[in-house]
Design an enzyme around this catalytic site. Structure first.
Site, PDB file in Angstrom:
ATOM      1  N   LYS A  40       6.764   7.273 -41.108  1.00  0.00           N
ATOM      2  CA  LYS A  40       6.896   7.680 -39.706  1.00  0.00           C
ATOM      3  C   LYS A  40       7.723   8.945 -39.609  1.00  0.00           C
ATOM      4  O   LYS A  40       7.363   9.895 -38.880  1.00  0.00           O
ATOM      5  CB  LYS A  40       7.562   6.562 -38.890  1.00  0.00           C
ATOM      6  CG  LYS A  40       7.765   6.879 -37.406  1.00  0.00           C
ATOM      7  CD  LYS A  40       6.450   6.953 -36.670  1.00  0.00           C
ATOM      8  CE  LYS A  40       6.632   6.844 -35.150  1.00  0.00           C
ATOM      9  NZ  LYS A  40       7.326   7.960 -34.525  1.00  0.00           N
ATOM     10  N   ARG A  88      17.859  -4.028 -20.241  1.00  0.00           N
ATOM     11  CA  ARG A  88      18.244  -3.365 -21.493  1.00  0.00           C
ATOM     12  C   ARG A  88      19.144  -4.271 -22.328  1.00  0.00           C
ATOM     13  O   ARG A  88      19.221  -4.135 -23.545  1.00  0.00           O
ATOM     14  CB  ARG A  88      18.951  -2.049 -21.177  1.00  0.00           C
ATOM     15  CG  ARG A  88      18.076  -1.042 -20.439  1.00  0.00           C
ATOM     16  CD  ARG A  88      18.879   0.192 -20.037  1.00  0.00           C
ATOM     17  NE  ARG A  88      18.073   1.160 -19.312  1.00  0.00           N
ATOM     18  CZ  ARG A  88      17.914   1.148 -17.981  1.00  0.00           C
ATOM     19  NH1 ARG A  88      18.511   0.216 -17.265  1.00  0.00           N
ATOM     20  NH2 ARG A  88      17.176   2.060 -17.381  1.00  0.00           N
ATOM     21  N   ASN A 120      19.865   1.309 -26.549  1.00  0.00           N
ATOM     22  CA  ASN A 120      20.275   0.350 -25.519  1.00  0.00           C
ATOM     23  C   ASN A 120      20.718  -0.979 -26.126  1.00  0.00           C
ATOM     24  O   ASN A 120      20.243  -1.352 -27.196  1.00  0.00           O
ATOM     25  CB  ASN A 120      19.105   0.096 -24.559  1.00  0.00           C
ATOM     26  CG  ASN A 120      18.927   1.221 -23.572  1.00  0.00           C
ATOM     27  OD1 ASN A 120      19.901   1.780 -23.068  1.00  0.00           O
ATOM     28  ND2 ASN A 120      17.675   1.576 -23.287  1.00  0.00           N
ATOM     29  N   PRO A 121      21.621  -1.702 -25.422  1.00  0.00           N
ATOM     30  CA  PRO A 121      22.324  -1.302 -24.206  1.00  0.00           C
ATOM     31  C   PRO A 121      23.385  -0.253 -24.538  1.00  0.00           C
ATOM     32  O   PRO A 121      24.326  -0.529 -25.307  1.00  0.00           O
ATOM     33  CB  PRO A 121      22.932  -2.594 -23.688  1.00  0.00           C
ATOM     34  CG  PRO A 121      23.047  -3.471 -24.896  1.00  0.00           C
ATOM     35  CD  PRO A 121      21.937  -3.089 -25.823  1.00  0.00           C
ATOM     36  N   ASP A 123      26.044   1.389 -23.423  1.00  0.00           N
ATOM     37  CA  ASP A 123      27.511   1.302 -23.368  1.00  0.00           C
ATOM     38  C   ASP A 123      28.071   0.438 -24.495  1.00  0.00           C
ATOM     39  O   ASP A 123      29.046   0.803 -25.156  1.00  0.00           O
ATOM     40  CB  ASP A 123      27.944   0.721 -22.017  1.00  0.00           C
ATOM     41  CG  ASP A 123      27.308   1.449 -20.848  1.00  0.00           C
ATOM     42  OD1 ASP A 123      27.687   2.595 -20.595  1.00  0.00           O
ATOM     43  OD2 ASP A 123      26.406   0.867 -20.212  1.00  0.00           O
ATOM     44  N   ARG A 151      18.264  11.407 -11.673  1.00  0.00           N
ATOM     45  CA  ARG A 151      17.240  10.789 -10.833  1.00  0.00           C
ATOM     46  C   ARG A 151      17.766  10.555  -9.418  1.00  0.00           C
ATOM     47  O   ARG A 151      17.046  10.700  -8.439  1.00  0.00           O
ATOM     48  CB  ARG A 151      16.770   9.488 -11.466  1.00  0.00           C
ATOM     49  CG  ARG A 151      15.467   8.956 -10.858  1.00  0.00           C
ATOM     50  CD  ARG A 151      15.069   7.632 -11.462  1.00  0.00           C
ATOM     51  NE  ARG A 151      14.804   7.750 -12.892  1.00  0.00           N
ATOM     52  CZ  ARG A 151      15.415   7.041 -13.834  1.00  0.00           C
ATOM     53  NH1 ARG A 151      16.347   6.177 -13.493  1.00  0.00           N
ATOM     54  NH2 ARG A 151      15.125   7.187 -15.102  1.00  0.00           N
ATOM     55  N   HIS A 175      24.931   1.548 -17.916  1.00  0.00           N
ATOM     56  CA  HIS A 175      23.581   2.111 -17.916  1.00  0.00           C
ATOM     57  C   HIS A 175      22.625   0.934 -17.801  1.00  0.00           C
ATOM     58  O   HIS A 175      22.053   0.452 -18.772  1.00  0.00           O
ATOM     59  CB  HIS A 175      23.324   2.895 -19.205  1.00  0.00           C
ATOM     60  CG  HIS A 175      21.912   3.409 -19.305  1.00  0.00           C
ATOM     61  ND1 HIS A 175      21.304   4.102 -18.295  1.00  0.00           N
ATOM     62  CD2 HIS A 175      20.996   3.306 -20.294  1.00  0.00           C
ATOM     63  CE1 HIS A 175      20.070   4.413 -18.651  1.00  0.00           C
ATOM     64  NE2 HIS A 175      19.861   3.929 -19.865  1.00  0.00           N
ATOM     65  N   THR A 228      10.126   4.910 -22.368  1.00  0.00           N
ATOM     66  CA  THR A 228      10.522   6.120 -21.652  1.00  0.00           C
ATOM     67  C   THR A 228      10.811   7.189 -22.704  1.00  0.00           C
ATOM     68  O   THR A 228      11.387   6.885 -23.751  1.00  0.00           O
ATOM     69  CB  THR A 228      11.776   5.892 -20.795  1.00  0.00           C
ATOM     70  OG1 THR A 228      12.861   5.472 -21.635  1.00  0.00           O
ATOM     71  CG2 THR A 228      11.531   4.834 -19.739  1.00  0.00           C
TER      72      THR A 228
END
Length: 313
Positions: A40, A88, A120-121, A123, A151, A175, A228
């Site tokens: 990959k 998340r 993620n997560p 924090d 956003r 987050h 995303t």
């Protein structure tokens, strides 16, 4: 002249697009791609080399192992397994296992730069990377609510008709779903939104709806793509640019709090000054009583999930 080098650990959907943003924008001179799936990494490397072949700037792109990251200025942590869950936090245990497997290897190889965490997560993983690396808190941060804040400004721009570059607005906290917006600090070129709303109805936005849309935007993207990519890669590129150019720009990111907002030993998003040394200053906002309660709730959510890690240790 020093080569601006960035390593990326994990070149799945997010990591590969982060590499693409850094390369195409000419932010880096060198990219080092690392992935447990060697093929990959090799394939993404070739595709990225093809993408920069006709650009006006030169970017060297190669694959490697953890030891090849020792001379990088920034290492991006973008490992993870995408789940179908709308939380998340459901990625917590797998993500912890992943970072536990390589952070010390990277540091032991001689890496002495800045860790930027996307995984993620965010924090909790940033806190874990900080703990494992032993680095000063300034050299480990998570992208946190950086994208969510952008956003939020985009939604406010649509609602008010004001260009997003003239808006100052942040989301703070986790987050995730518990993040909050300190509306008392939202302004249009220095004029508080609340004052403008008292005189002109176009500024009297539905705050709950705006925040809900800002928080939920990622899931709108995820619903049709299963991931995303573009937004977070642009956010990461912005942080790296700020570091390489010593911008001293103020951006929200997940950083360790040591007394700010009455919090200790927790990574969570708040506006910070970003420069060549990473997170160079934490800007503590004066929150209203209601805003402080919302921020405290977000801290509690993060601490609850940190507790799950400690129970398994």
């Amino acid at each position: 002249m020093k080569t601006r080098s960035v390593g990326i650990i994990g070149v799945g959907h997010v990591g590969a697009h982060c590499a693409y943003s850094l390369a195409v924008q000419g932010i880096v001179d060198e990219l080092v791609l690392v992935d447990i799936n060697e093929q990959k990494a090799i394939s993404e490397c070739q595709d990225l080399r093809d993408s920069v072949a006709y650009l006006p700037h030169r970017v060297e792109i190669r694959t490697g192992g953890y030891g090849d990251l020792k001379d990088c200025d920034v290492v991006v942590v973008s490992v993870g397994v995408i789940t179908k869950s709308k939380s998340r936090l459901d990625e917590l245990h797998v993500s912890i296992e992943m970072v536990n497997s390589f952070v010390k290897q990277v540091v032991d190889a001689g890496f002495d730069g800045i860790f930027a965490v996307i995984t993620n997560p965010c924090d909790i993983i940033a806190r874990q990377v900080h703990k494992l690396s032993g680095f000063d808190k300034s050299r480990v941060f998570g992208t946190g609510t950086g994208l969510d804040s952008s956003r939020l400004k985009a939604v406010l721009s649509r609602e008010t008709g004001i260009d997003h570059k003239s808006l100052v607005a942040y989301t703070l906290g986790e987050h995730g779903d518990s993040q909050m917006a300190p509306w008392s600090h939202v302004s249009v070129n220095g004029k508080p939104l609340v004052e403008l709303a008292a005189k002109d109805k176009k500024y009297d936005v539905d705050k709950d709806a705006v925040l809900k849309e800002a928080i939920g935007g990622g899931w709108v993207t995820f619903a049709g793509k299963g991931c995303t990519e573009f937004g977070i890669s642009s956010t990461l590129a912005r942080f790296v640019y700020a570091i390489f150019h010593d911008e001293k720009v103020v951006m929200p990111c997940s950083t360790q709090l040591n007394g700010e907002y009455g919090q200790h030993d927790i990574f969570i998003s708040t506006p910070c000054v970003i420069g060549k040394n990473g997170v160079e200053e934490v800007l503590e906002l004066n929150l209203t009583e209601e805003e402080m309660a919302a921020f405290q709730h977000s801290c509690d959510v993060i601490r609850t999930n940190i507790g799950y890690i400690n129970e398994e240790a």
